[in-house]
Design an enzyme around this catalytic site. Structure first.
Site, PDB file in Angstrom:
ATOM      1  N   CYS A 123       0.782  -1.266  -0.012  1.00 49.85           N
ATOM      2  CA  CYS A 123      -0.055   0.050   0.045  1.00 49.85           C
ATOM      3  C   CYS A 123       0.766   1.293  -0.039  1.00 49.85           C
ATOM      4  CB  CYS A 123      -0.922  -0.162   1.145  1.00 49.85           C
ATOM      5  SG  CYS A 123      -1.982  -1.542   1.382  1.00 49.85           S
ATOM      6  N   HIS A 135      -8.940   4.052  -1.755  1.00 49.75           N
ATOM      7  CA  HIS A 135      -7.625   3.398  -1.657  1.00 49.75           C
ATOM      8  C   HIS A 135      -7.274   2.472  -2.570  1.00 49.75           C
ATOM      9  CE1 HIS A 135      -3.981   1.937   0.232  1.00 49.75           C
ATOM     10  NE2 HIS A 135      -4.462   1.127   1.145  1.00 49.75           N
TER      11      HIS A 135
END
Length: 395
Positions: free
Chosen positions: A84, A339
């Protein structure tokens, strides 16, 4: 070698479910405005970096696809993956390419099409950003469960409550509702969060960031090129730190802090000339990695916005809203903006540029008096952490 590196162009796609475009078209949605804000064309780019985890989508050779679509061939490229935190890793590659003198202008693109795979497959694949054979294969831990371990440890040690975590979601949806690029543009209240179904205690549906498609793009330039092009609107990269944690959570000493984030923050603060004992004094605001609600509170402490064990008091007292001690995630954060893993860190760079140059949308522009903005981007559960400080004035 360039003394300083600036962000001179930005672009951002709409985040959300983007089955209306293919991956090249999604990339161009953020690349086109980046070229326009920098007043450059593809031929002006020396080198480009693409942040893309990509395991859930059909196309694997994304840099080549983009080179063809955006007429960047035969310029050099690199694909970057750091879970991420991939977007911030890409910013680092672009930054170091310019600092080393290997490039004068670098394009940094983050993109993800996570919804090309069914949600159960995506959740299983994200679970591999840990210690796969030990934790996922043996114990079935998914990412909500990984971070729930941190959330429950924090509650037990410091007395935070599920309502405190819910207040993070309420704040980020409040600002996400004002961001036209956000996946969720709807305000919610604490009761809505607390009544939503549990995913992994103490996290409920509204404590979790979504699965997202989207892209973000920044164009970086050397100090010499900024002068040559006469660029007026730019922000400088004042410092960036990166830390790495253990893959296996059982190797960690605590679950109420991320050692890699603390390490990265110290590096970034030193590079940017920020006092480690009082960084808030130097910052107008921050984007932190709120993949779930509890990690935002833990980030307040890892970044030294408050003393250890007092992070939940910042959200309880609304000190991370605009007008408080330090505004955090006033673009909606990962929680409301979305995200798309490869794009998140680049999106944070876009937000730093917009905030510092006071170009954020009405209702979510922070007061800019100190001229610095921080981005905190975590891959895995602290397997990789990047902290970047952006500023109006070069060092």
């Amino acid at each position: 070698m360039s003394e300083n590196v600036a962000v001179i162009g930005i672009g951002h796609s709409k985040f959300g479910t983007r089955k209306d475009v293919n991956i090249a078209e999604l990339c161009w949605e953020s690349m086109k405005p980046a070229f326009e804000t920098a007043n450059l064309e593809p031929k002006d780019i020396d080198f480009f970096v693409v942040s893309n985890a990509g395991m859930w989508s059909s196309e694997a050779a994304v840099p080549a696809l983009i080179a063809e679509y955006a007429d960047l061939a035969p310029k050099g490229s690199m694909r970057v993956e750091a879970a991420c935190a991939s977007g911030s890793a890409a910013v680092r590659i672009g930054y170091t390419a310019i600092k080393s003198g290997m490039a004068d202008i670098a394009l940094v693109l983050g993109v993800e099409k996570m919804q090309e795979s069914p949600n159960p497959n995506v959740i299983e694949l994200i679970g591999r950003f840990g210690s796969y054979f030990w934790e996922f294969e043996n114990f079935g831990l998914t990412f909500p469960a990984y971070y729930a371990l941190h959330g429950t440890a924090y509650m037990m040690k410091y007395g935070a409550t599920e309502e405190d975590y819910a207040k993070v979601a309420v704040k980020n949806h409040y600002y996400g509702a004002k961001n036209p690029y956000a996946q969720f543009q709807r305000e919610i209240d604490v009761e809505t969060v607390l009544k939503s179904p549990y995913v992994a205690w103490p996290f409920k549906l509204f404590d979790c960031s979504p699965i997202t498609d989207g892209s973000a793009c920044v164009i970086l330039a050397s100090e010499e090129k900024v002068k040559e092009l006469g660029i007026d609107e730019k922000v400088w990269i004042l410092g960036q730190g990166v830390g790495t944690g253990t893959a296996n959570l059982s190797r960690r000493e605590e679950f109420t802090s991320l050692a890699s984030a603390r390490y990265a923050a110290e590096q970034a603060y030193r590079m940017a000339g920020i006092d480690l004992d009082d960084p808030v004094k130097y910052l107008d605001g921050a984007n932190v990695h709120d993949c779930f609600t509890a990690p935002e509170i833990i980030a307040y402490e890892d970044l030294r916005f408050c003393k250890r064990g007092e992070g939940y008091k910042l959200i309880r007292d609304e000190q991370t809203y605009i007008g408080g001690k330090i505004p955090v995630n006033v673009d909606g954060g990962l929680k409301s903006k979305g995200h798309p893993i490869g794009a998140t860190g680049v999106s944070q760079a876009v937000e730093a540029y917009k905030q510092l140059l006071q170009k954020a949308e009405p209702g979510r522009q922070a007061d800019i008096t100190k001229g610095r903005w921080l981005a905190h981007n975590v891959g895995g559960t602290g397997h990789y952490s990047y902290v970047t400080v952006y500023g109006l004035e070069k060092r």
